[in-house]
Scaffold this active site. Structure first.
Site, PDB file in Angstrom:
ATOM      1  N   PRO A  83     -31.555  82.300  24.187  1.00  0.00           N
ATOM      2  CA  PRO A  83     -30.974  83.406  24.968  1.00  0.00           C
ATOM      3  C   PRO A  83     -30.746  83.006  26.411  1.00  0.00           C
ATOM      4  O   PRO A  83     -31.618  82.407  27.043  1.00  0.00           O
ATOM      5  CB  PRO A  83     -32.043  84.500  24.859  1.00  0.00           C
ATOM      6  CG  PRO A  83     -32.753  84.200  23.590  1.00  0.00           C
ATOM      7  CD  PRO A  83     -32.775  82.710  23.474  1.00  0.00           C
ATOM      8  N   CYS A  84     -29.576  83.354  26.930  1.00  0.00           N
ATOM      9  CA  CYS A  84     -29.196  82.883  28.267  1.00  0.00           C
ATOM     10  C   CYS A  84     -29.453  83.898  29.356  1.00  0.00           C
ATOM     11  O   CYS A  84     -29.348  83.582  30.524  1.00  0.00           O
ATOM     12  CB  CYS A  84     -27.706  82.516  28.285  1.00  0.00           C
ATOM     13  SG  CYS A  84     -26.605  83.944  28.204  1.00  0.00           S
ATOM     14  N   GLN A  85     -29.814  85.151  28.990  1.00  0.00           N
ATOM     15  CA  GLN A  85     -29.817  86.200  30.013  1.00  0.00           C
ATOM     16  C   GLN A  85     -30.716  85.877  31.207  1.00  0.00           C
ATOM     17  O   GLN A  85     -30.366  86.139  32.352  1.00  0.00           O
ATOM     18  CB  GLN A  85     -30.247  87.540  29.393  1.00  0.00           C
ATOM     19  CG  GLN A  85     -29.175  88.190  28.540  1.00  0.00           C
ATOM     20  CD  GLN A  85     -29.223  87.695  27.103  1.00  0.00           C
ATOM     21  OE1 GLN A  85     -29.829  86.681  26.793  1.00  0.00           O
ATOM     22  NE2 GLN A  85     -28.577  88.430  26.217  1.00  0.00           N
TER      23      GLN A  85
ATOM     24  N   SER B  95     -28.842  83.197  33.300  1.00  0.00           N
ATOM     25  CA  SER B  95     -27.451  83.372  33.688  1.00  0.00           C
ATOM     26  C   SER B  95     -27.323  84.118  35.012  1.00  0.00           C
ATOM     27  O   SER B  95     -28.231  84.814  35.457  1.00  0.00           O
ATOM     28  CB  SER B  95     -26.685  84.141  32.603  1.00  0.00           C
ATOM     29  OG  SER B  95     -27.118  85.482  32.543  1.00  0.00           O
TER      30      SER B  95
END
Length: 410
Positions: free
Chosen positions: A58-60, A63
């Site tokens: 997951p990049c959240q 990011s």
């Protein structure tokens, strides 16, 4: 999906129930599970014939659009990578990871932990190829991965990889969208150096500030190298998809004076001022397609903009801007989030083809990737039984259905 179009079988592990429903409908074998739990207690369920490990943690938290916990913890996570390879107490590592706050940050270590599990499990071989993808902010971690995988020290037990890290712009591979991704490819020695896939299209560069116009980013023909094609625009992608047999796309609402000449206003503001939000013309690539793509406003002309009469991209249209087939069977809830979370399949094809075969996908493979084959309902049901048959092993509360809200009494 990229593996499918290139002729490779795959099995997915997915936490999100809605994404699982889409994968079942698409005929893609999937286990609804936490990747950490699969590694710890269900690793034996993954066929020993699996030779390639791909992942997109997951990049959240890493990011620009997220809360930034991962960016603030980059140096700490680097330390955890070294601790895992050096054989430090994993329970202590997990405890310290938990203290970081955002549990998604720890998931960037899972690919390494899966590799170590494969190396240390009797009857298993190390993965021949590893492909990881994330937002550009994670590149420093991929570089640490690359260094360690190239050394083969500690728990790697002498298992070494040829590695390479790339920052790839999606529009340079024919994706009608600007999106930069950090990619790590690691391959067992003997197949030559790992080179990035050769670009096929021009980059999209938009000037900002005084004097910039909506036409900026459009290069004159004299500036286009013969070996590169102009990037693919939103209009080109949506028009082509709408003409495919059985397409759910009806772009007639976006047409004015016989052609698509809409413009899109981003859902991201500048300092909270909607008037400063970015614009893209139909003749340009889309903004990065995120889980909030449905909030982008689409106008056919300036009069509609002044009157605030706007349209939205549908889920199939948003999927096409990500290079999903026009008829891809999006299912479950939060479909916009599913679209935005995905790696553009066309980019995935270029990355996987280069990593696994050393070349670019063929023209026939790219052409076939515009349509998804029909999947019988029986196949979807079988895949759901395989992935979610014993719901007690799915992520906690993931199948819990909230009761409908009661309307207040008058």
């Amino acid at each position: 999906m990229a593996a499918h179009f290139l002729g490779y079988d795959s099995i997915g592990i997915e936490w999100d129930r809605n994404a699982c429903e889409t994968r079942y409908a698409a005929g893609l074998p999937t286990i609804h599970a936490d990747v950490s739990v699969m590694r710890e207690t269900r690793f034996h369920e993954i066929p020993s014939s699996v030779e390639v490990l791909t992942g997109g943690p997951p990049c959240q938290s890493f990011s620009v659009a997220g809360n930034g916990a991962g960016r603030r913890a980059l140096e700490t996570v680097k330390e955890f990578i070294h601790r895992l390879v050096e054989g430090k107490d994993e329970a202590e590592v997990d405890k310290d990871l938990h203290a970081l706050g955002d549990p998604r940050t720890a998931l960037v270590l899972e690919p390494l932990r899966w590799l170590l599990k494969a190396i240390e499990t009797e009857g298993r071989d190390p993965y021949k190829v590893i492909v990881l993808e994330q937002v550009p902010a994670v590149m420093p971690l991929w570089e640490v991965y690359a260094e360690l995988l190239g050394g083969g020290e500690g728990r790697l037990n002498g298992v070494k990889y040829e590695t390479s890290c790339w920052k790839l712009k999606t529009e340079r591979y024919g994706v009608p969208q600007t999106r930069t991704r950090a990619v790590l490819v690691a391959r067992r020695p003997g197949q030559g150096a790992v080179e990035p896939p050769e670009t096929t299209h021009l980059p999209f560069e938009l000037r900002r500030g005084k004097g910039a116009t909506d036409a900026d980013g459009l290069l004159p023909d004299s500036d286009i190298p013969r070996a590169r094609r102009p990037w693919v625009s939103m209009a080109q992608a949506l028009d082509a998809a709408s003409k495919s047999d059985g397409s759910p796309l009806d772009v007639s609402r976006l047409v004015q004076d016989g052609k698509m000449q809409f413009f899109v206003v981003s859902n991201y503001g500048s300092g909270g001022d909607p008037k400063k939000r970015g614009r893209r013309l139909a003749s340009q690539p889309a903004f990065t397609v995120t889980g909030k793509v449905s909030r982008n406003r689409v106008y056919r002309n300036q009069a509609e903009y002044k009157a605030q009469r706007y349209d939205r991209f549908t889920i199939p249209e948003s999927g096409v801007l990500q290079t999903f087939p026009h008829n891809f069977p999006w299912s479950g809830n939060d479909q916009a989030q599913q679209v935005g979370n995905a790696v553009p399949p066309r980019l995935g094809m270029y990355v996987l083809s280069k990593a696994l075969r050393g070349n670019a996908p063929s023209a026939a493979e790219l052409a076939a990737a515009t349509t998804w084959p029909a999947v019988p309902r029986a196949t979807t049901d079988q895949l759901r039984a395989f992935g979610c048959g014993d719901q007690s092993r799915c992520p906690p509360d993931s199948h819990k259905i909230s009761p409908p809200r009661r309307k207040p009494s008058p």
